[in-house]
Write a protein that holds these residues in place. Sequence first.
Motif, PDB file in Angstrom:
ATOM      1  N   LEU A  56      -2.088   9.014  -8.647  1.00  0.00           N
ATOM      2  CA  LEU A  56      -1.660   9.705  -7.439  1.00  0.00           C
ATOM      3  C   LEU A  56      -2.255  11.108  -7.482  1.00  0.00           C
ATOM      4  O   LEU A  56      -2.122  11.807  -8.484  1.00  0.00           O
ATOM      5  CB  LEU A  56      -0.135   9.762  -7.430  1.00  0.00           C
ATOM      6  CG  LEU A  56       0.538  10.173  -6.126  1.00  0.00           C
ATOM      7  CD1 LEU A  56       0.293   9.117  -5.061  1.00  0.00           C
ATOM      8  CD2 LEU A  56       2.025  10.338  -6.350  1.00  0.00           C
ATOM      9  N   SER A  57      -2.908  11.504  -6.390  1.00  0.00           N
ATOM     10  CA  SER A  57      -3.661  12.760  -6.482  1.00  0.00           C
ATOM     11  C   SER A  57      -2.757  13.997  -6.505  1.00  0.00           C
ATOM     12  O   SER A  57      -3.008  14.944  -7.235  1.00  0.00           O
ATOM     13  CB  SER A  57      -4.679  12.836  -5.345  1.00  0.00           C
ATOM     14  OG  SER A  57      -4.109  12.346  -4.163  1.00  0.00           O
TER      15      SER A  57
ATOM     16  N   GLU B  53       0.837  -1.202   0.000  1.00  0.00           N
ATOM     17  CA  GLU B  53       0.000   0.000   0.000  1.00  0.00           C
ATOM     18  C   GLU B  53       0.873   1.253   0.000  1.00  0.00           C
ATOM     19  O   GLU B  53       1.831   1.360   0.768  1.00  0.00           O
ATOM     20  CB  GLU B  53      -0.909   0.026   1.230  1.00  0.00           C
ATOM     21  CG  GLU B  53      -1.949  -1.086   1.254  1.00  0.00           C
ATOM     22  CD  GLU B  53      -3.049  -0.903   0.215  1.00  0.00           C
ATOM     23  OE1 GLU B  53      -3.676   0.159   0.192  1.00  0.00           O
ATOM     24  OE2 GLU B  53      -3.254  -1.835  -0.586  1.00  0.00           O
ATOM     25  N   GLY B  54       0.524   2.203  -0.871  1.00  0.00           N
ATOM     26  CA  GLY B  54       1.224   3.477  -0.864  1.00  0.00           C
ATOM     27  C   GLY B  54       2.473   3.523  -1.704  1.00  0.00           C
ATOM     28  O   GLY B  54       3.136   4.548  -1.758  1.00  0.00           O
TER      29      GLY B  54
ATOM     30  N   SER C 170      -9.548   5.230 -13.158  1.00  0.00           N
ATOM     31  CA  SER C 170      -9.516   6.467 -12.389  1.00  0.00           C
ATOM     32  C   SER C 170      -9.121   7.664 -13.255  1.00  0.00           C
ATOM     33  O   SER C 170      -8.854   8.746 -12.760  1.00  0.00           O
ATOM     34  CB  SER C 170      -8.568   6.316 -11.188  1.00  0.00           C
ATOM     35  OG  SER C 170      -7.289   5.947 -11.628  1.00  0.00           O
TER      36      SER C 170
ATOM     37  N   LYS D   7      -3.597   1.500  -3.868  1.00  0.00           N
ATOM     38  CA  LYS D   7      -4.606   1.794  -2.848  1.00  0.00           C
ATOM     39  C   LYS D   7      -5.555   0.605  -2.803  1.00  0.00           C
ATOM     40  O   LYS D   7      -6.125   0.255  -3.835  1.00  0.00           O
ATOM     41  CB  LYS D   7      -5.358   3.075  -3.242  1.00  0.00           C
ATOM     42  CG  LYS D   7      -5.842   3.906  -2.070  1.00  0.00           C
ATOM     43  CD  LYS D   7      -6.531   5.136  -2.610  1.00  0.00           C
ATOM     44  CE  LYS D   7      -6.478   6.299  -1.668  1.00  0.00           C
ATOM     45  NZ  LYS D   7      -6.971   7.514  -2.345  1.00  0.00           N
ATOM     46  N   SER D   8      -5.737   0.009  -1.662  1.00  0.00           N
ATOM     47  CA  SER D   8      -6.578  -1.197  -1.490  1.00  0.00           C
ATOM     48  C   SER D   8      -6.298  -2.215  -2.594  1.00  0.00           C
ATOM     49  O   SER D   8      -7.196  -2.727  -3.231  1.00  0.00           O
ATOM     50  CB  SER D   8      -8.063  -0.862  -1.496  1.00  0.00           C
ATOM     51  OG  SER D   8      -8.311   0.388  -0.973  1.00  0.00           O
TER      52      SER D   8
ATOM     53  N   THR E 129      -4.122   3.298  -8.698  1.00  0.00           N
ATOM     54  CA  THR E 129      -4.902   4.511  -8.943  1.00  0.00           C
ATOM     55  C   THR E 129      -3.953   5.670  -9.201  1.00  0.00           C
ATOM     56  O   THR E 129      -2.780   5.632  -8.822  1.00  0.00           O
ATOM     57  CB  THR E 129      -5.799   4.891  -7.743  1.00  0.00           C
ATOM     58  OG1 THR E 129      -4.983   4.960  -6.587  1.00  0.00           O
ATOM     59  CG2 THR E 129      -6.893   3.877  -7.520  1.00  0.00           C
TER      60      THR E 129
ATOM     61  N   THR F 281      -0.281   5.054  -7.669  1.00  0.00           N
ATOM     62  CA  THR F 281      -0.009   4.511  -6.345  1.00  0.00           C
ATOM     63  C   THR F 281      -0.895   3.297  -6.116  1.00  0.00           C
ATOM     64  O   THR F 281      -1.818   3.030  -6.890  1.00  0.00           O
ATOM     65  CB  THR F 281      -0.230   5.589  -5.260  1.00  0.00           C
ATOM     66  OG1 THR F 281       0.183   5.060  -4.006  1.00  0.00           O
ATOM     67  CG2 THR F 281      -1.681   5.998  -5.167  1.00  0.00           C
TER      68      THR F 281
END
Lengths: 296, 387
Positions: free
Chosen positions: B385-386, B272-273, B286, B378-379, B383, B376
Amino acid sequence: MGGSGILQLIFSGITIGSIYGLVAVGFDIIYNCTGIINFAQGEFVMLGGMIMISLVGAADLPMWISFPIAVFAVTLIGALFERLCIHPLKKPSILTLIIITIAASILFKGGAMFAWGKQTFSLPHFSSERPISIFGATILPQTVWILGFIAVVVLLLAFFFKATMVGKAMRACAANRSAASLVGVNVKEIVLLSFALSAAIGAVAGIIIAPIALMDYERGMILGLKGFSAAVLGGLGNPVGAVVAGFLIGIVEALCAGLLSSHYKDAVALIVLLAVLFIRPSGLFGSLEASRLKKF
Amino acid sequence: MSGLNRKWTVVICLLAAFSLLTSTCTKKKEAYKVGAIFAITGPASWLGEPERNTVQMIVEQVNAEGGINGHLLELIIEDTVGDETKTVNAVNKLIEKDNVLAIVGPSRSGTTMAVIPIVEKAKVPLISCAAAETIVEPVEQRHWVFKTPQKDSDAVIRIFEHIKSKGMSKVAIITGTTGFGDAGRKQLKKYAAEMGIAIVADETYGPGDTDMTPQLMKIKATDAQALINWSIVPAQAIVPKNMRQLGMTIPLYQSHGFGNIKYAEAAGEAGEGIIFPAGRLLAVDSLPDDHPQKAVLARYKKDYEEKFKEPVSTFGGHAYDALWLVIDALKAVGPDRAKIRDHIENRKGFIGTGGIFNFSPEDHNGLTKDAFEMLTVKSCKFTLLSE
């Protein structure tokens, strides 16, 4: 790097080394009974891990049921391999047999590629993934499981070879095949048994390492190679030596990566192996006299 | 004897049927022949297989819709086994025997380099699906050669830009010992010096390694603010797990070689991350709807996953872009090797899975660092990266 740093490196070495050791034990058993190196040993490890992953992942069986099924399946594969490829040969030379095992390893690898595809699979850890802290260093619970299984396998093997009739017959074969067959040992059956047994041990190794090392169809060869180094270093045909040598190679690799440079760790492990063989051609624990009598 | 006779009868019948089949085909407009060479089997098969699947799918679609200007598209696929000699043989066969108009592939950089002299001499356009920058550089010696994958150096630049935007300047790198990892290591070192980033630790691991804690112990003892793990082998998923075991909290960056959801799954919670650059194919869900690539990406992903029941990979995407570039040129200029080459070289705004291609006589890749997006985990999903 402080004391806990060194301890951490040693833990890492033990984790890596235990895998080498267990693969090496499989090499030794077949070597003892047939005098050949089974280059398909690494594939047994891969098959064990992959079958276990399928049973747990796809068939959704609990771990404790999948474990014996996977070991049994690989044992069967090992026995079939012996019956179909080794047994039918009338007067096999050592070289022929070794080439057959190489062919078999390619076949197993190809079969696994068709069955599972080329992806990498992971297996859940046997218990929690939370690292255990010991004197400032950490160790994964799975490593403890691996060490536990190795201890059990080595103890069972020692008992089997020392205290049971079949085990003694296997040792008799190792010492002298013609003499063993003269006193009534069915050598061909012992060879079958040795393949089944080393397939089973390979499968156990594959299953217990899959949670930390991941598994794919190509893994067998690399694991087999490192395991072979451990088997040679420990003195071919000596299971206890194999485990100790496995730990030794693992710890040397880890210390080199942690203290010197990871670029040279494989080279340093090989240099240690070569140096030992240069001084003691029969390996660390092999008997020099016995090794003179063997073909190689 | 009768058994032998029967065998011959069968063979003759088959031959007759086959010649009938081929003669009926040639009565239509002549098919456009394009060669495809991929590492379908062998150690790089994880590249070649999705590539082969992708081009087969495109040919079916194109021919079902009536072909290119009424000409069927005939694809001749050869397996290179990831081997230079076999690739050279395959390319010679495609050019001399099959007389193809253009070649798509090979999958690997090494095999591409091996066939560049052949296509340059025979004057056949080649659109490689391999990443190395030397495939299209120096461009004056690569008159007939193009490539679709993004540049390694752009991935490095995107990672370093992100690191700098977070106010960090000291990084540790850990790379695989395979060709991809080694090329990445060189690029990382080169651009670190140029972009003012200090590499405080430089470690490697082999493809068969099962535990990287020793290397990470060394990195932990330095003042690195971030770790970059550059590798394409499955073992890369062990690095995040070992970091977690050692209680390391610095951010982990990975290369575009991490762009396979299986690796994120294998890393589990520890993954994660993770931040990594990749083409937009991996995060199509996304992506905003008005993004120019969205339609192409969504269609390829849907078609591929419905047909082959496996997740799309960026590698298949490289073959998708390469073959559509050839089809695009065939539509515009017809079956002429030199015209196909000129058309591709001057193609601007070609929307592919890897990015928006703008080719020119100076640039036979046509992509910039904007073809990469920072993603990145995520779960257990990729997705955007914002920040």
